[in-house]
Design a protein around this motif. Structure first.
Motif, PDB file in Angstrom:
ATOM      1  N   ASP A 225       0.864  -1.174   0.000  1.00 24.24           N
ATOM      2  CA  ASP A 225       0.000   0.000   0.000  1.00 24.24           C
ATOM      3  C   ASP A 225       0.899   1.223   0.000  1.00 24.24           C
ATOM      4  OD1 ASP A 225      -2.414   1.314  -0.135  1.00 24.24           O
ATOM      5  OD2 ASP A 225      -2.715   1.369   2.027  1.00 24.24           O
ATOM      6  N   ASN A 226       0.403   2.264  -0.642  1.00 21.44           N
ATOM      7  CA  ASN A 226       1.153   3.506  -0.745  1.00 21.44           C
ATOM      8  C   ASN A 226       0.165   4.653  -0.652  1.00 21.44           C
ATOM      9  OD1 ASN A 226       2.568   5.775  -2.543  1.00 21.44           O
ATOM     10  ND2 ASN A 226       4.136   4.427  -1.712  1.00 21.44           N
ATOM     11  N   ARG A 227       0.375   5.564   0.286  1.00 19.45           N
ATOM     12  CA  ARG A 227      -0.585   6.638   0.532  1.00 19.45           C
ATOM     13  C   ARG A 227       0.125   7.958   0.821  1.00 19.45           C
ATOM     14  NH1 ARG A 227      -6.195   4.730   0.517  1.00 19.45           N
ATOM     15  NH2 ARG A 227      -6.012   2.469   0.652  1.00 19.45           N
TER      16      ARG A 227
ATOM     17  N   ARG B   8      -5.592  13.886  -2.193  1.00 22.27           N
ATOM     18  CA  ARG B   8      -4.874  12.779  -1.560  1.00 22.27           C
ATOM     19  C   ARG B   8      -4.398  11.737  -2.557  1.00 22.27           C
ATOM     20  NH1 ARG B   8      -6.521  11.478   4.608  1.00 22.27           N
ATOM     21  NH2 ARG B   8      -7.101  13.582   5.256  1.00 22.27           N
ATOM     22  N   VAL B   9      -4.100  12.153  -3.776  1.00 24.05           N
ATOM     23  CA  VAL B   9      -3.580  11.249  -4.802  1.00 24.05           C
ATOM     24  C   VAL B   9      -2.224  11.784  -5.242  1.00 24.05           C
ATOM     25  CG1 VAL B   9      -3.968  10.246  -7.079  1.00 24.05           C
ATOM     26  CG2 VAL B   9      -5.898  10.615  -5.533  1.00 24.05           C
ATOM     27  N   PRO B  10      -1.169  10.963  -5.212  1.00 25.78           N
ATOM     28  CA  PRO B  10       0.186  11.468  -5.438  1.00 25.78           C
ATOM     29  C   PRO B  10       0.406  12.189  -6.762  1.00 25.78           C
ATOM     30  CG  PRO B  10       0.262   9.258  -4.524  1.00 25.78           C
ATOM     31  CD  PRO B  10      -1.177   9.545  -4.825  1.00 25.78           C
ATOM     32  N   GLY B  11      -0.333  11.831  -7.815  1.00 26.66           N
ATOM     33  CA  GLY B  11      -0.098  12.446  -9.116  1.00 26.66           C
ATOM     34  C   GLY B  11      -0.748  13.802  -9.305  1.00 26.66           C
ATOM     35  N   SER B  12      -1.481  14.288  -8.323  1.00 25.49           N
ATOM     36  CA  SER B  12      -2.243  15.526  -8.499  1.00 25.49           C
ATOM     37  C   SER B  12      -1.347  16.759  -8.517  1.00 25.49           C
ATOM     38  CB  SER B  12      -3.279  15.668  -7.380  1.00 25.49           C
ATOM     39  OG  SER B  12      -4.243  14.657  -7.460  1.00 25.49           O
ATOM     40  N   LYS B  13      -1.783  17.772  -9.266  1.00 28.00           N
ATOM     41  CA  LYS B  13      -1.070  19.052  -9.303  1.00 28.00           C
ATOM     42  C   LYS B  13      -1.986  20.120  -9.891  1.00 28.00           C
ATOM     43  CE  LYS B  13       2.286  17.349 -11.765  1.00 28.00           C
ATOM     44  NZ  LYS B  13       3.518  17.219 -12.591  1.00 28.00           N
ATOM     45  N   LEU B  14      -1.868  21.340  -9.397  1.00 29.56           N
ATOM     46  CA  LEU B  14      -2.656  22.462  -9.920  1.00 29.56           C
ATOM     47  C   LEU B  14      -1.996  23.105 -11.125  1.00 29.56           C
ATOM     48  CD1 LEU B  14      -3.944  24.374  -6.748  1.00 29.56           C
ATOM     49  CD2 LEU B  14      -5.203  22.812  -8.241  1.00 29.56           C
ATOM     50  N   PHE B  15      -0.672  22.987 -11.206  1.00 30.80           N
ATOM     51  CA  PHE B  15       0.067  23.579 -12.319  1.00 30.80           C
ATOM     52  C   PHE B  15       1.184  22.620 -12.709  1.00 30.80           C
ATOM     53  CE2 PHE B  15       1.277  25.331  -8.217  1.00 30.80           C
ATOM     54  CZ  PHE B  15       2.608  24.959  -8.112  1.00 30.80           C
ATOM     55  N   ASP B  16       1.595  22.704 -13.973  1.00 32.20           N
ATOM     56  CA  ASP B  16       2.634  21.789 -14.430  1.00 32.20           C
ATOM     57  C   ASP B  16       4.015  22.419 -14.264  1.00 32.20           C
ATOM     58  OD1 ASP B  16       2.925  23.567 -16.546  1.00 32.20           O
ATOM     59  OD2 ASP B  16       2.631  22.078 -18.105  1.00 32.20           O
ATOM     60  N   ALA B  17       5.046  21.750 -14.753  1.00 34.48           N
ATOM     61  CA  ALA B  17       6.416  22.193 -14.536  1.00 34.48           C
ATOM     62  C   ALA B  17       6.789  23.415 -15.369  1.00 34.48           C
ATOM     63  CB  ALA B  17       7.379  21.050 -14.841  1.00 34.48           C
ATOM     64  N   GLU B  18       5.877  23.884 -16.210  1.00 31.71           N
ATOM     65  CA  GLU B  18       6.104  25.121 -16.953  1.00 31.71           C
ATOM     66  C   GLU B  18       5.179  26.235 -16.482  1.00 31.71           C
ATOM     67  OE1 GLU B  18       7.792  23.807 -21.223  1.00 31.71           O
ATOM     68  OE2 GLU B  18       5.761  23.084 -20.829  1.00 31.71           O
ATOM     69  N   GLY B  19       4.454  25.969 -15.374  1.00 38.03           N
ATOM     70  CA  GLY B  19       3.606  26.988 -14.779  1.00 38.03           C
ATOM     71  C   GLY B  19       2.225  27.106 -15.378  1.00 38.03           C
TER      72      GLY B  19
ATOM     73  N   SER C 191       4.167  14.470 -19.463  1.00 35.98           N
ATOM     74  CA  SER C 191       3.924  13.339 -18.567  1.00 35.98           C
ATOM     75  C   SER C 191       2.538  13.473 -17.961  1.00 35.98           C
ATOM     76  CB  SER C 191       4.984  13.313 -17.463  1.00 35.98           C
ATOM     77  OG  SER C 191       4.756  12.253 -16.562  1.00 35.98           O
ATOM     78  N   LEU C 192       1.852  12.348 -17.792  1.00 33.90           N
ATOM     79  CA  LEU C 192       0.491  12.359 -17.274  1.00 33.90           C
ATOM     80  C   LEU C 192       0.446  12.511 -15.759  1.00 33.90           C
ATOM     81  CD1 LEU C 192      -0.975   9.535 -19.494  1.00 33.90           C
ATOM     82  CD2 LEU C 192      -1.818  11.881 -19.420  1.00 33.90           C
ATOM     83  N   THR C 193      -0.691  12.940 -15.252  1.00 30.39           N
ATOM     84  CA  THR C 193      -0.941  13.010 -13.811  1.00 30.39           C
ATOM     85  C   THR C 193      -1.793  11.798 -13.420  1.00 30.39           C
ATOM     86  OG1 THR C 193      -2.870  14.463 -14.174  1.00 30.39           O
ATOM     87  CG2 THR C 193      -0.747  15.519 -13.774  1.00 30.39           C
ATOM     88  N   ASN C 194      -3.054  12.005 -13.073  1.00 33.86           N
ATOM     89  CA  ASN C 194      -3.958  10.916 -12.687  1.00 33.86           C
ATOM     90  C   ASN C 194      -4.874  10.561 -13.849  1.00 33.86           C
ATOM     91  OD1 ASN C 194      -3.033  11.305  -9.954  1.00 33.86           O
ATOM     92  ND2 ASN C 194      -4.461  13.007  -9.802  1.00 33.86           N
ATOM     93  N   VAL C 195      -5.019   9.274 -14.120  1.00 37.59           N
ATOM     94  CA  VAL C 195      -5.928   8.851 -15.186  1.00 37.59           C
ATOM     95  C   VAL C 195      -6.854   7.758 -14.662  1.00 37.59           C
ATOM     96  CG1 VAL C 195      -4.402   9.458 -17.090  1.00 37.59           C
ATOM     97  CG2 VAL C 195      -4.253   7.193 -16.076  1.00 37.59           C
ATOM     98  N   ALA C 196      -8.034   7.682 -15.246  1.00 36.62           N
ATOM     99  CA  ALA C 196      -9.009   6.661 -14.864  1.00 36.62           C
ATOM    100  C   ALA C 196      -9.720   6.143 -16.104  1.00 36.62           C
ATOM    101  CB  ALA C 196     -10.026   7.220 -13.872  1.00 36.62           C
ATOM    102  N   LEU C 197      -9.816   4.827 -16.195  1.00 41.12           N
ATOM    103  CA  LEU C 197     -10.579   4.173 -17.248  1.00 41.12           C
ATOM    104  C   LEU C 197     -11.986   3.906 -16.735  1.00 41.12           C
ATOM    105  CD1 LEU C 197     -10.660   2.583 -20.030  1.00 41.12           C
ATOM    106  CD2 LEU C 197     -10.063   0.558 -18.672  1.00 41.12           C
TER     107      LEU C 197
END
Length: 448
Positions: free
Chosen positions: A198-200, A289-300, A346-352
Motif C-alpha cells: 500500500d502507498n498513501r 490525496r492522490v500522489p499524481g495531483s497538481k494544480l500547475f505543471d512544470a512550466e507553470g 507526462s500524465l498526472t492521474n488517469v481513470a478508465l
C-alpha cells in the motif's frame, strides 16, 4: 535547508541573467526519505537521505541547457548559472524551446486544497521497523510460506519550488507513506512468490501491516504447484493489479514525444476509435490525496481535467510546450521535470471507465483461458503495437480457476487487444491510475 526554496530559485534566475541568459527557469527540491527493510524479524537495512537539489534551465536565443547541483552555496549558484549559459551557447538551436507566455501562467496556486502533504510528525524509524516486522510476521503465520523475501516500510517528504523569468513562482509539498511484503511459498525449484503493498499520502489512510502480510502470503500459497498452461488462442483476464500496464501502453503511445518523432503505433489514430464505445480515459489532476495531483505543471500552466479517450475515440495527445509547438497545437499542461533536464510531457492521474461486472463474473464469462496476475519482461514494438510479455497467473476452465500457471507468454497486437477489452468494476480508486481488471479476447498463449 537554511533558506526558503523560493529564495534559492530567485537567486539562480538572477545569476542566470547576469551570466547572459535571455530567459530561464529554476527548480529547488528539499527532500527527506527513510527506508526500512526487515528480514527474519530483525532489521536488515535502514537508509535515510536528506538534502536540497537545485536545477536551472537557461535559454540564449533558441539554444538551451540545463545544469543541476546539490550545493546551494552562493558561489555555487553563480557557477551553475555561468556553466549553464556557456553550455547553452554551444548547444544546437531548438526552434520549439521557450518559456510560457505570461498570459498562459496558472493563477490558482493554492495546492493545499489537493491534500498532498501529511502534516503529522515524521515517523520514528522504530515505528517503520515495527510495521515491516508485523507484515513479515503475519505472512509467516501462514503454514504454506517458507520465507519472506522482503518486508519494507518507508516515508518521504518533499518541498518543491519553481520560478521563471516570465514571472511564475510557486511551490508545493508532498508526503508519501509505503508498506510492502513479498512472500515465498515452497522450496527449491518449486518456490513461488507474490506480494501485497500500500502507498498513501497520509499515514491515516495506510492499510494495516497485518493485512498486507496476510494477503501477500495467501497469494503466494495460491501459486503453489504452478505449471505451464496450454498453447493456443484464449481469452485473457488481466488482473486489476497489472491491468494499468495495458492501458499504460496506450497512454505512452499518445505522449507528444512519441507523436512528434513519428514512432507511435497511434500516430495516425487521432479522432479514431481505439477503445470499445462507452469507455473513456479521463485525466484528472485535481483529485485530493492522490500522489499524481497538481494544480500547475512544470512550466507553470494551469492543469485541468480532460478526456484522452472519449467514448472510445482518441481525442488528443499529452503535450508540454515544446512538443505542442512542434505539432502546431496547444500544450495540455502536462510538463514534468526533474532538476537536471528540461520539461517533458507526462500524465498526472488517469481513470478508465469501470464496467458493471465483478472480477469473478468476468472469470465465469471467459470460460476457458488465462487469468494473469503478474508479468515479466516486455517486447513492445512502438511503431506497430505488436505485444509480447511473459506472464503467470491461473488457468480457468469452464469459468472456474483450476490451477496456477507460470512460464508462459501472452502475445497480440495492442490496437486489436484494446478494441476488445471488457472492464470489471474492481479498480482501486485511491490510485493515481484507476484501471479495473480487463478481459481481452483471443490472445495467443505460448505454454506447453
Amino acid at each position: 535547508m537554511t533558506q526558503p526554496l523560493s529564495d534559492l530559485t530567485q537567486q539562480l534566475l538572477d545569476a542566470a541573467r547576469r551570466a547572459g541568459a535571455d530567459s530561464a527557469d529554476a527548480i529547488a527540491v528539499d527532500g527527506t526519505s527513510i527506508s526500512i527493510d526487515v528480514r527474519a524479524g530483525a532489521l536488515e537495512h535502514a537508509e535515510r537521505s536528506e538534502g536540497v537539489d537545485i536545477g536551472l534551465r537557461v535559454l540564449v536565443g533558441q539554444r538551451q541547457a540545463c545544469v543541476s547541483s546539490s550545493d546551494t552555496k552562493p558561489d555555487t549558484l553563480i557557477q551553475v548559472a555561468e556553466r549553464a549559459v556557456a553550455m547553452a551557447k554551444e548547444a544546437p538551436e531548438d526552434p520549439y524551446a521557450g518559456l510560457a507566455d505570461p498570459s498562459q501562467l496558472a493563477t490558482n496556486l493554492d495546492t493545499d486544497i489537493l491534500e498532498l502533504f501529511d502534516p503529522s510528525e515524521e515517523p520514528d524509524p522504530a515505528a517503520l521497523q515495527d510495521a515491516a516486522a508485523r507484515a513479515e510476521a503475519a505472512a509467516l503465520r501462514n503454514p504454506g510460506i517458507s520465507q519472506v523475501q522482503s518486508a519494507s516500510s518507508g516515508y518521504s517528504r518533499r518541498h518543491i519550488h519553481m520560478s521563471a523569468t516570465n514571472g511564475f513562482s510557486a511551490g508545493y509539498a508532498r508526503t508519501d507513506r509505503g508498506l510492502s511484503c513479498v512472500a515465498i511459498s515452497g522450496t527449491g525449484a518449486e518456490m513461488e512468490r507474490d506480494y501485497d503493498y500500500d502507498n498513501r499520502v497520509f499515514q491515516a489512510d495506510l492499510r494495516d501491516a497485518d493485512e498486507i502480510g496476510t494477503i501477500a502470503a495467501a497469494r503466494a500459497v495460491e501459486r503453489t504447484g504452478a505449471r505451464k498452461p496450454k498453447t493456443g488462442a484464449y481469452p485473457v483476464l488481466f488482473d486489476e493489479r497489472i491491468a494499468n500496464g495495458l492501458i499504460g501502453h496506450l497512454l505512452q503511445a499518445t505522449n507528444g514525444l512519441m507523436i512528434a518523432r513519428g514512432s507511435s503505433w497511434l500516430r495516425d489514430a487521432l479522432g479514431q476509435q481505439v477503445l470499445p464505445k462507452g469507455l473513456s480515459i479521463v485525466e484528472n489532476p485535481h483529485r485530493a490525496r492522490v500522489p499524481g495531483s497538481k494544480l500547475f505543471d512544470a512550466e507553470g500552466l494551469q492543469t485541468s481535467q480532460r478526456a484522452i479517450v472519449d467514448h472510445g475515440v482518441l481525442t488528443g495527445w499529452t503535450l508540454d510546450l515544446a512538443t505542442a509547438r512542434k505539432l502546431g497545437l496547444e500544450s495540455t499542461a502536462n510538463a514534468a521535470r526533474g532538476t537536471g533536464a528540461p520539461p517533458n510531457p507526462s500524465l498526472t492521474n488517469v481513470a478508465l471507465t469501470q464496467g458493471d461486472q465483478t472480477h469473478d463474473e468476468l472469470i465465469k464469462q471467459m470460460g476457458t483461458g488465462l487469468l494473469v496476475t503478474s508479468m515479466i519482461g516486455s517486447t513492445i514494438n512502438p511503431n506497430t503495437g505488436d505485444y509480447s510479455r511473459g506472464a503467470s497467473g491461473f488457468w480457468v476452465e469452464n469459468g472456474e480457476i483450476t490451477y496456477p500457471v507460470n512460464e508462459c507468454t501472452v502475445a497480440g497486437n495492442l490496437r486489436d487487444m484494446l478494441m476488445s477489452i471488457i472492464p470489471a468494476n474492481d479498480a482501486r480508486t485511491h490510485l493515481s491510475r484507476v484501471v479495473p481488471s480487463l478481459l481481452v479476447e483471443g490472445l495467443t498463449l505460448a505454454g506447453d
